[in-house]
Design an enzyme around this catalytic site. Structure first.
Site, PDB file in Angstrom:
ATOM      1  N   ARG A  51      27.469  36.322  34.171  1.00 40.12           N
ATOM      2  CA  ARG A  51      28.146  35.088  33.801  1.00 40.12           C
ATOM      3  C   ARG A  51      29.446  35.372  33.041  1.00 40.12           C
ATOM      4  O   ARG A  51      29.755  34.744  32.029  1.00 40.12           O
ATOM      5  CB  ARG A  51      27.237  34.207  32.960  1.00 40.12           C
ATOM      6  CG  ARG A  51      27.597  32.754  33.160  1.00 40.12           C
ATOM      7  CD  ARG A  51      26.629  31.807  32.531  1.00 40.12           C
ATOM      8  NE  ARG A  51      27.057  30.464  32.885  1.00 40.12           N
ATOM      9  CZ  ARG A  51      26.259  29.492  33.239  1.00 40.12           C
ATOM     10  NH1 ARG A  51      24.979  29.676  33.302  1.00 40.12           N
ATOM     11  NH2 ARG A  51      26.734  28.303  33.525  1.00 40.12           N
ATOM     12  N   CYS A  52      30.144  36.353  33.486  1.00 39.85           N
ATOM     13  CA  CYS A  52      31.460  36.621  32.929  1.00 39.85           C
ATOM     14  C   CYS A  52      32.224  37.369  33.989  1.00 39.85           C
ATOM     15  O   CYS A  52      31.651  38.169  34.700  1.00 39.85           O
ATOM     16  CB  CYS A  52      31.372  37.433  31.665  1.00 39.85           C
ATOM     17  SG  CYS A  52      31.955  39.094  31.820  1.00 39.85           S
TER      18      CYS A  52
ATOM     19  N   GLN B 291      24.584  37.003  46.612  1.00 44.98           N
ATOM     20  CA  GLN B 291      25.727  36.217  46.122  1.00 44.98           C
ATOM     21  C   GLN B 291      26.956  36.412  47.006  1.00 44.98           C
ATOM     22  O   GLN B 291      27.938  35.689  46.857  1.00 44.98           O
ATOM     23  CB  GLN B 291      26.059  36.618  44.678  1.00 44.98           C
ATOM     24  CG  GLN B 291      25.005  36.162  43.674  1.00 44.98           C
ATOM     25  CD  GLN B 291      25.363  36.472  42.233  1.00 44.98           C
ATOM     26  OE1 GLN B 291      24.594  37.115  41.544  1.00 44.98           O
ATOM     27  NE2 GLN B 291      26.514  36.019  41.755  1.00 44.98           N
TER      28      GLN B 291
ATOM     29  N   GLU C 244      31.767  30.428  33.918  1.00 52.16           N
ATOM     30  CA  GLU C 244      31.530  31.556  33.040  1.00 52.16           C
ATOM     31  C   GLU C 244      32.112  31.367  31.653  1.00 52.16           C
ATOM     32  O   GLU C 244      31.712  32.055  30.715  1.00 52.16           O
ATOM     33  CB  GLU C 244      32.110  32.787  33.703  1.00 52.16           C
ATOM     34  CG  GLU C 244      31.641  32.844  35.134  1.00 52.16           C
ATOM     35  CD  GLU C 244      31.603  34.231  35.692  1.00 52.16           C
ATOM     36  OE1 GLU C 244      30.716  34.472  36.496  1.00 52.16           O
ATOM     37  OE2 GLU C 244      32.428  35.047  35.328  1.00 52.16           O
TER      38      GLU C 244
END
Ligand code: CDP
Length: 804
Positions: A382-383, A235, A758
Site C-alpha cells: 500500500r505504498c 495484481q 496508498e
C-alpha cells in the site's frame, strides 16, 4: 410535480465523476457471491501443497518421497530434480535476480518451498506433506544485514561472488546492489558547514501486506487444444501471462490468465510465486487442473514482505529553520532472493522521493541491498514502491530537526514547504512534482484540529505529569506527505522490459449501453464503480449502463496491472482518452444526423446539441443506435475505441494528517483520541470510494506503526507467523477518522485525477509514529523505532525514567 427534466437531473442521472455512487461490486460481496480463486472448482481438479523448510539456512542432503507417494490419493511429488529438465527449478524475479522454485541443494529461509505434493484433495495433500522425508544439514544463519555484509558465509552460492548483479557492481558476496541519487559531495559539504545539523538512525521494520485472501492459483492445461488457463490472485495478469509464456515456452496466445475477484492485494500479489509455477507444471504433467492455495502461515512466512529498511539520516538547516541539505543512507534487507517488485531502473523503488514536501536545495540518497536468511519479496504494501519508507524518513527527520532547533514541528514544515508557485517543481533527487498547494492544506488541517489549543493542552499535561497528577502523556502526531503515484512514463518505468502504460477498450452497444475493459484489476478498490463514472462523464451514458471488466487476458487489452495507486493515474487516464475518441466519432454522427457541420455541435452532459440552438440535439443513446444503422457515408459503422496511455509524468497527491494520542506510561497502551486526515488527490471521482480508501489505508498505517511486524529470532525462525502474533487491527483499535480534502488537479492527467489508495498509508504511518514520539518529546525522546507496541512504548517510558 416536476414536469421537465433539467440539466441538473441529466447530470445526476449519469452518476458521473464527483458523485458518491454506491459500489456496484458490493451486492455480490455482501451476499457471499464473490468469485475468488478458491471458488474455482474444475472437473477432476487436483490439489497441491508444499513441503517447506523448517530451517532458515540448511543444505538439503536428500528428499525421500516414497512414503508420501504411497498414501492413497497422492498423484505426484515434485522436487527440484523434476523441474530441472524443464529449466523451471529456478525462476527469474521481478528485480533481475533469480529464485528457487523448489529447493535446489539448499534452503535460504524458513518456509522455503522444498517439494510440491499433488493429491486428490487438500487434506490428503497436507497429510502427504508430513510424509516427505527431508534430510537437512543446518548452516549458519544470518538475519542481520550489517552482519551479512561482514560475514564469510556465502548465502547465494549460485552467484559468482565477484560478478556484478542486475544493478551494477557488488561489494561483497552477500551484497546485491548500490543505488544512488543526488549529489553526494555537494550535500556533504552543505551539511559539514551548516549552522544546525540533526541526525537520526531509524529502522523501518519488516512487515507484510497480509491480505485477507491468501495467494493461490488454479492451472488447467488443455492438452487437446494446447491452451493453458490459469486463474490466480494476480495484481498484474498480463505480466503473469508474459512471464508464464517465457518460462514455459507456451505461446502467449495459448495462455489465458484470469484474475477473478481478489480479496485484497496491497502489493502482496504482484510477484510470481513458486506455487504458481508448480500448479502450472503439475497440470501440464497430470493433464488435469491443479489448485494451489496457501494458508495464512505460508502467506506470512514465505510471500513478499514489505519494508525492512535501516535508514541513517542527516538534515541541515539555518538557525531560523530553513533546511539546506539532506543525506540518507539505507541498508535494505532483501532476504534470500532479490524479488522486490519495483520498476527495473529503481532497485530501491521511489525512495528518492525522500525530500518529501520540502524545498531542499541539495540531497543525496544511497541504498545498499543485502541478502539475508529471510523470505524474499520487498513489495510496496500500500505504498508506491518504497514511498512510505521515504515519507517516514523525512517526516521523522523533520521532527528530529525541530527538536534540535527547539522549534514547533508544524512551523518548521511551513517554513520549508515547496510553495504553490514553484510547481512544477524539480526536487533535488530528480522528480518533477506536477502540482501542489501545501500551505493551504496545512493551514486547513491545523485550524480544523485547533493545533494551538492542542499544544497548550499538551504543555499542561506535561506539568500535571511532572506534578504527579496523571500517568498519561499526550502526543500530537503530525505528518505532511507527498506521494508519487502512477508508474509510469514508459521512458522511466518498466517491469521485465514491459513499459508501464495502461489501457482501456470501450464498446458501445446499439442500445446505448457499453462495456469497457481495462488492463488493471481491482482487489477491492471499486474499479467497476469508479471507472464507469469517468466514462459516464466523458461519453454521456449513465454509469449504470456501463460494465467494467478487468482481469481476463483473453478479453482485456494489455496493461501492467494494479499496484502503487497506478490505476487512476494511468488506466483512469486511458479510460478518459478512449472515451474522448468515442465522443469525437459521436460528434461526427450527431452533426450528420442534425445536418450541420461537425464544428456546429457541442457536447452537453448526455448529448450533442447545435451551438446556439440547444433544442436541436441528439442524445448519446440515439447516436449509439445511429452508429449501427445510419452510418455516415465513408465512415466505419460501430462505436468503439481503445487507448493505450503512457503518462507524461507521475501524479503527486499530498495530504496533511494530525493524530492526537494519550498514552498510559505504566501500561504502554496508546489511545487515539482523534485522527484528522486531509487528502488532496486532485479531481475526485467518487468521494465515498475515496473515503473508504482512506479509512483502509489509515487502518493499515495504524497496524504498521503500532504493532504489525514480521519478526525473526537469531535462528531465522519467524516469530509472528500467525494472526495470534501478527497484529491486524479490529474495530476495537480503530479510531473514528475525520476526513477532509482540498482539490489541486494534476495538470497533465486528462481529468486532473491523482491516485489516492496508498496516500493514507504513506502519510498515516509517520503520523501515528510521530504521535507516540511527540508524547515523549518533552521527556527527552528523540527517536524510537516502530512498531510502537505496548511493550516498546512501556520501554520508552522506562528508559526515559518515567517509572522512577
Ligand atoms: O490503483 P488503485 O486502484 O489501487 O488506486 P487508485 O488509483 O488510487 O484508486 C483507488 C480507488 O479510488 C479507485 O476506485 C479510484 O477510481 C478511486 N479514486 C477516486 O475516486 N478519485 C481519485 N482522484 C483517485 C482515486
Amino acid at each position: 410535480m416536476k414536469d421537465e427534466i433539467t440539466r441538473e437531473d441529466r447530470v445526476a442521472g449519469l452518476k458521473g465523476m464527483g458523485c458518491s455512487r454506491k459500489r456496484v461490486e458490493d451486492a455480490r460481496f455482501t451476499q457471499g457471491k464473490g468469485n475468488y480463486v478458491d471458488d474455482v472448482k474444475l472437473p477432476g481438479m487436483l490439489h497441491g501443497d508444499f513441503v517447506r523448510s523448517p530451517y532458515a539456512h540448511a543444505r538439503v542432503k536428500s528428499i525421500n518421497i516414497d512414503a508420501a507417494m504411497a498414501l492413497p490419493g497422492v498423484v505426484a511429488v515434485l522436487t527440484a530434480k523434476d523441474l530441472e529438465p524443464l529449466g523451471l527449478h529456478w525462476m527469474p524475479t521481478l528485480a533481475g535476480d533469480k529464485q528457487m522454485v523448489l529447493a535446489d541443494g539448499k534452503v535460504l529461509f524458513q518456509g522455503q518451498e522444498v517439494a510440491f505434493v499433488v493429491a486428490s484433495d487438500r487434506y490428503v495433500a497436507a497429510d502427504a506433506v508430513e510424509l516427505v522425508e527431508v534430510d537437512y544439514e543446518e548452516l549458519e544463519v544470518i538475519v542481520d544485514p550489517f552482519e551479512s555484509l561482514q560475514s564469510d558465509v556465502v548465502l547465494r552460492e549460485d552467484l559468482d561472488p565477484t560478478a556484478p548483479g542486475a544493478h551494477g557492481p557488488r561489494k561483497h558476496h552477500n551484497h546485491i546492489f548500490t543505488w544512488e541519487a543526488g549529489d553526494q559531495e555537494a550535500t556533504e559539504q552543505v551539511i559539514d558547514n551548516a549552522e544546525v545539523v540533526a541526525e537520526a538512525e531509524m529502522y523501518y521494520h519488516r512487515t507484510h501486506p497480509c491480505p485477507l485472501e491468501t495467494c493461490g492459483a488454479v492451472a488447467s492445461m488443455d492438452k487437446v487444444n494446447g491452451k493453458l488457463t490459469v486463474y490466480g490472485t494476480f495484481q498484474a495478469p498480463h505480466v503473469v501471462r508474459t512471464v508464464a509464456s517465457l518460462l514455459s515456452g507456451i505461446e502467449e496466445h495459448n495462455i489465458r490468465v484470469i484474475s477473478p475477484d481478489i480479496g485484497g492485494g496491497f502489493g502482496n500479489k504482484v510477484g510470481v510465486y513458486p506455487g504458481y509455477v508448480c500448479a502450472i507444471v503439475a497440470s501440464i504433467v497430470t493433464g488435469v487442473p491443479v489448485k494451489w492455495v496457501e494458508d495464512r502461515m505460508e502467506n506470512l512466512m514465505s510471500t513478499a514482505f514489505a519494508r525492512d529498511y535501516w535508514m541513517k539520516g542527516k538534515i541541515s538547516a539555518t538557525k531560523e529553520g530553513k533546511i539546506t541539505g539532506l543525506h540518507c543512507h539505507v541498508t535494505a534487507d532483501h532476504g534470500a532472493f532479490d524479488a522486490c517488485a519495483d520498476p527495473t531502473k529503481f532497485p530501491a523503488g521511489f525512495m528518492n522521493i525522500c525530500t518529501g514536501s520540502y524545498d531542499i536545495p541539495v540531497a543525496y540518497l544511497g541504498v545498499d541491498g543485502v541478502y539475508t536468511n529471510k523470505a524474499p519479496g520487498g513489495v510496496s504494501y500500500r505504498c508506491s514502491f518504497r514511498v512510505t519508507e521515504a515519507v517516514y524518513f523525512i517526516e521523522r527527520m523533520i521532527e528530529v530537526l525541530a527538536i534540535e532547533l527547539n522549534m514547533d514541528p508544524a512551523e518548521l514544515r511551513s517554513i520549508n514547504f515547496i510553495k504553490k508557485e514553484q510547481f512544477p517543481y524539480t526536487a533535488a533527487l530528480g522528480w518533477e512534482y506536477d502540482s501542489g498547494d501545501y500551505q493551504t492544506a496545512w493551514d486547513k488541517a491545523l485550524k480544523a484540529v485547533d493545533y494551538k489549543g492542542l499544544r497548550a493542552e499538551q504543555a499542561q499535561r506535561v506539568e500535571d505529569f511532572k506534578a504527579g497528577k496523571t500517568r498519561k502523556v499526550m502526543g500530537i502526531g503530525l505528518s505532511f506527505f507527498t506521494e508519487i503515484v502512477g508508474a509510469g512514463p514508459v521512458k522511466n518505468c518498466d517491469i521485465l522490459g514491459m513499459g508501464m502504460f495502461d489501457s482501456c477498450e470501450i464498446r458501445i452497444h446499439p442500445t446505448g449501453s457499453a462495456v469497457a475493459r481495462l488492463g488493471t484489476i481491482s482487489q477491492g478498490q471499486g474499479h467497476a464503480t469508479t471507472f464507469a463514472q469517468i466514462l459516464a462523464t466523458e461519453i454521456g451514458l449513465s454509469a449504470d449502463s456501463i460494465t467494467i471488466e478487468e482481469g481476463d487476458t483473453d478479453t482485456a487489452p494489455y496493461g501492467l496491472g494494479t499496484y502503487g495507486s497506478r490505476s487512476t493515474p494511468v488506466a483512469g487516464a486511458a479510460t478518459a482518452m478512449a472515451g474522448r475518441k468515442i465522443r469525437a466519432k459521436a460528434q461526427m454522427i450527431a452533426a450528420y444526423l442534425l445536418e450541420v457541420h461537425d464544428d456546429d455541435v457541442e457536447f452537453d452532459v448526455d448529448r450533442f446539441a447545435v451551438k446556439g440552438a440547444p433544442e436541436r440535439f441528439k442524445t448519446m443513446k440515439e447516436i449509439a443506435y445511429a452508429a449501427y444503422n445510419q452510418v455516415i457515408p465513408g465512415l466505419e459503422p460501430g462505436l468503439e475505441a481503445v487507448s493505450y496511455y503512457d503518462p507524461p509524468n507521475m501524479t503527486y497527491p499530498f495530504g496533511a494528517y494530525v493524530c492526537v494520542m494519550d498514552i498510559d506510561v505504566d501500561t504502554g497502551v496508546p489511545e487515539i483520541r482523534r485522527f484528522y486526515a486531509l487528502d488532496d488527490c486532485g479531481t475526485r471521482i467518487n468521494p465515498m470510494v475515496i473515503e473508504g480508501q482512506i479509512h483502509g489505508g489509515l487502518t493499515e498505517a495504524l497496524a504498521v506503526a503500532l504493532g504489525q511486524e514480521i519478526a525473526y529470532d537469531d535462528m531465522g525462525n519467524v516469530k509472528t507467523g500467525t494472526l495470534m502474533d501478527f497484529f491486524l487491527p479490529t474495530a476495537w483499535e480503530v479510531p473514528n477518522y475525520e476526513t477532509d480534502f482540498t482539490v489541486t488537479p494534476s495538470p497533465h492527467h486528462p481529468i486532473g485525477a491523482k491516485g489516492v489508495g496508498e496516500s493514507p498509508h504513506v502519510g498515516g504511518v509517520p503520523c501515528f509514529s510521530n504521535a507516540v514520539q511527540d508524547a515523549f518529546r518533552p521527556f527527552g525522546n528523540r527517536h524510537t523505532n516502530m512498531p510502537h507496541d505496548h511493550w516498546r512504548i512501556w520501554q520508552t517510558a522506562n528508559t526515559l525514567g518515567m517509572h522512577d
